[in-house]
Design a protein around this motif. Sequence first.
Motif, PDB file in Angstrom:
ATOM      1  N   LEU A  13       5.906 -82.396 -52.185  1.00 35.46           N
ATOM      2  CA  LEU A  13       6.466 -81.760 -50.991  1.00 35.46           C
ATOM      3  C   LEU A  13       7.828 -81.145 -51.299  1.00 35.46           C
ATOM      4  N   ALA A  14       8.656 -81.884 -52.044  1.00 37.58           N
ATOM      5  CA  ALA A  14       9.975 -81.356 -52.416  1.00 37.58           C
ATOM      6  C   ALA A  14       9.843 -80.094 -53.269  1.00 37.58           C
ATOM      7  N   ILE A  15       8.866 -80.075 -54.167  1.00 42.56           N
ATOM      8  CA  ILE A  15       8.644 -78.889 -55.006  1.00 42.56           C
ATOM      9  C   ILE A  15       8.184 -77.714 -54.141  1.00 42.56           C
ATOM     10  N   SER A  16       7.315 -78.006 -53.168  1.00 39.45           N
ATOM     11  CA  SER A  16       6.817 -76.910 -52.314  1.00 39.45           C
ATOM     12  C   SER A  16       7.932 -76.297 -51.466  1.00 39.45           C
ATOM     13  N   GLN A  17       8.978 -77.082 -51.192  1.00 41.94           N
ATOM     14  CA  GLN A  17      10.093 -76.597 -50.382  1.00 41.94           C
ATOM     15  C   GLN A  17      11.299 -76.183 -51.230  1.00 41.94           C
ATOM     16  N   TRP A  18      11.114 -76.075 -52.528  1.00 41.00           N
ATOM     17  CA  TRP A  18      12.204 -75.759 -53.445  1.00 41.00           C
ATOM     18  C   TRP A  18      12.763 -74.370 -53.146  1.00 41.00           C
ATOM     19  N   PRO A  19      14.071 -74.261 -53.026  1.00 46.60           N
ATOM     20  CA  PRO A  19      14.662 -72.951 -52.713  1.00 46.60           C
ATOM     21  C   PRO A  19      14.649 -72.018 -53.921  1.00 46.60           C
ATOM     22  N   ASP A  20      14.480 -70.734 -53.654  1.00 52.58           N
ATOM     23  CA  ASP A  20      14.483 -69.746 -54.736  1.00 52.58           C
ATOM     24  C   ASP A  20      15.864 -69.587 -55.372  1.00 52.58           C
ATOM     25  N   ASP A  21      16.890 -69.880 -54.604  1.00 57.41           N
ATOM     26  CA  ASP A  21      18.249 -69.687 -55.113  1.00 57.41           C
ATOM     27  C   ASP A  21      18.898 -71.013 -55.544  1.00 57.41           C
ATOM     28  N   ALA A  22      18.104 -71.934 -56.073  1.00 56.75           N
ATOM     29  CA  ALA A  22      18.642 -73.221 -56.532  1.00 56.75           C
ATOM     30  C   ALA A  22      19.605 -72.982 -57.690  1.00 56.75           C
ATOM     31  N   PRO A  23      20.660 -73.805 -57.795  1.00 55.82           N
ATOM     32  CA  PRO A  23      21.642 -73.603 -58.874  1.00 55.82           C
ATOM     33  C   PRO A  23      21.034 -73.873 -60.250  1.00 55.82           C
ATOM     34  N   ARG A  24      21.654 -73.294 -61.243  1.00 56.77           N
ATOM     35  CA  ARG A  24      21.200 -73.456 -62.626  1.00 56.77           C
ATOM     36  C   ARG A  24      21.229 -74.940 -63.002  1.00 56.77           C
ATOM     37  N   GLY A  25      20.157 -75.411 -63.621  1.00 60.17           N
ATOM     38  CA  GLY A  25      20.065 -76.802 -64.048  1.00 60.17           C
ATOM     39  C   GLY A  25      19.501 -77.732 -62.994  1.00 60.17           C
ATOM     40  N   ALA A  26      19.257 -77.241 -61.796  1.00 61.89           N
ATOM     41  CA  ALA A  26      18.749 -78.095 -60.726  1.00 61.89           C
ATOM     42  C   ALA A  26      17.322 -78.556 -60.994  1.00 61.89           C
ATOM     43  N   VAL A  27      16.500 -77.681 -61.572  1.00 61.39           N
ATOM     44  CA  VAL A  27      15.115 -78.048 -61.870  1.00 61.39           C
ATOM     45  C   VAL A  27      15.076 -79.162 -62.912  1.00 61.39           C
ATOM     46  N   ALA A  28      15.854 -79.022 -63.967  1.00 59.98           N
ATOM     47  CA  ALA A  28      15.879 -80.036 -65.021  1.00 59.98           C
ATOM     48  C   ALA A  28      16.342 -81.378 -64.461  1.00 59.98           C
ATOM     49  N   THR A  29      17.372 -81.359 -63.635  1.00 59.24           N
ATOM     50  CA  THR A  29      17.883 -82.595 -63.027  1.00 59.24           C
ATOM     51  C   THR A  29      16.826 -83.221 -62.118  1.00 59.24           C
ATOM     52  N   PHE A  30      16.192 -82.403 -61.304  1.00 55.07           N
ATOM     53  CA  PHE A  30      15.137 -82.888 -60.402  1.00 55.07           C
ATOM     54  C   PHE A  30      14.003 -83.531 -61.196  1.00 55.07           C
ATOM     55  N   CYS A  31      13.587 -82.859 -62.257  1.00 52.66           N
ATOM     56  CA  CYS A  31      12.475 -83.370 -63.067  1.00 52.66           C
ATOM     57  C   CYS A  31      12.827 -84.696 -63.734  1.00 52.66           C
ATOM     58  N   ILE A  32      14.042 -84.830 -64.224  1.00 53.63           N
ATOM     59  CA  ILE A  32      14.459 -86.078 -64.858  1.00 53.63           C
ATOM     60  C   ILE A  32      14.512 -87.198 -63.827  1.00 53.63           C
ATOM     61  N   GLU A  33      15.066 -86.909 -62.647  1.00 57.48           N
ATOM     62  CA  GLU A  33      15.173 -87.925 -61.596  1.00 57.48           C
ATOM     63  C   GLU A  33      13.813 -88.422 -61.131  1.00 57.48           C
ATOM     64  N   HIS A  34      12.824 -87.537 -61.111  1.00 59.04           N
ATOM     65  CA  HIS A  34      11.505 -87.899 -60.586  1.00 59.04           C
ATOM     66  C   HIS A  34      10.482 -88.183 -61.677  1.00 59.04           C
ATOM     67  N   GLY A  35      10.893 -88.098 -62.922  1.00 62.10           N
ATOM     68  CA  GLY A  35      10.007 -88.469 -64.034  1.00 62.10           C
ATOM     69  C   GLY A  35       8.840 -87.521 -64.244  1.00 62.10           C
ATOM     70  N   ILE A  36       9.039 -86.236 -64.021  1.00 65.01           N
ATOM     71  CA  ILE A  36       7.991 -85.258 -64.279  1.00 65.01           C
ATOM     72  C   ILE A  36       8.515 -84.242 -65.284  1.00 65.01           C
ATOM     73  N   SER A  37       7.591 -83.501 -65.874  1.00 62.09           N
ATOM     74  CA  SER A  37       8.015 -82.478 -66.826  1.00 62.09           C
ATOM     75  C   SER A  37       8.332 -81.182 -66.083  1.00 62.09           C
TER      76      SER A  37
END
Length: 146
Positions: A13-37
Amino acid sequence: MAANEPIDPRVRLAISQWPDDAPRGAVATFCIEHGISRQSFYKLRRRCRQEGQAAILEPRSRRPRSSQTKIADDAVSEAAQVRAALAASGLDHGPISVYEKMTSMGLDPPANNESPTRNDVRRPPHKSHATTTVTEVLTHQPSPMS
């Protein structure tokens, strides 16, 4: 999270609502926090864009769309008929003989690949051939003669 575990619906659900203008590095941080690639993140994100938000909330089936080892029903029945004809005429009706006879008759012996082998025509199990696979045909043990 293990590699073969499905991704939690809350993360989806969080991925489906991910903003297009997320700051640089936000995806990597999100993935590490949630244990996904990141690859999984972007696959889900692409699927969300193509199929809509509801599409990514449930994991897709992992079942293969087709079985590479399934033998066609008509090929199994042809092999059984050739085997029965060889047995009725008193000839050897083993897998090599059935393969050679089917080849000489211009029939395609049962196979799961482009070049069939003699082992592909071993005696099928005594059940419905609707789901007979090469593995089942190859591993079937004939019943002992009484």
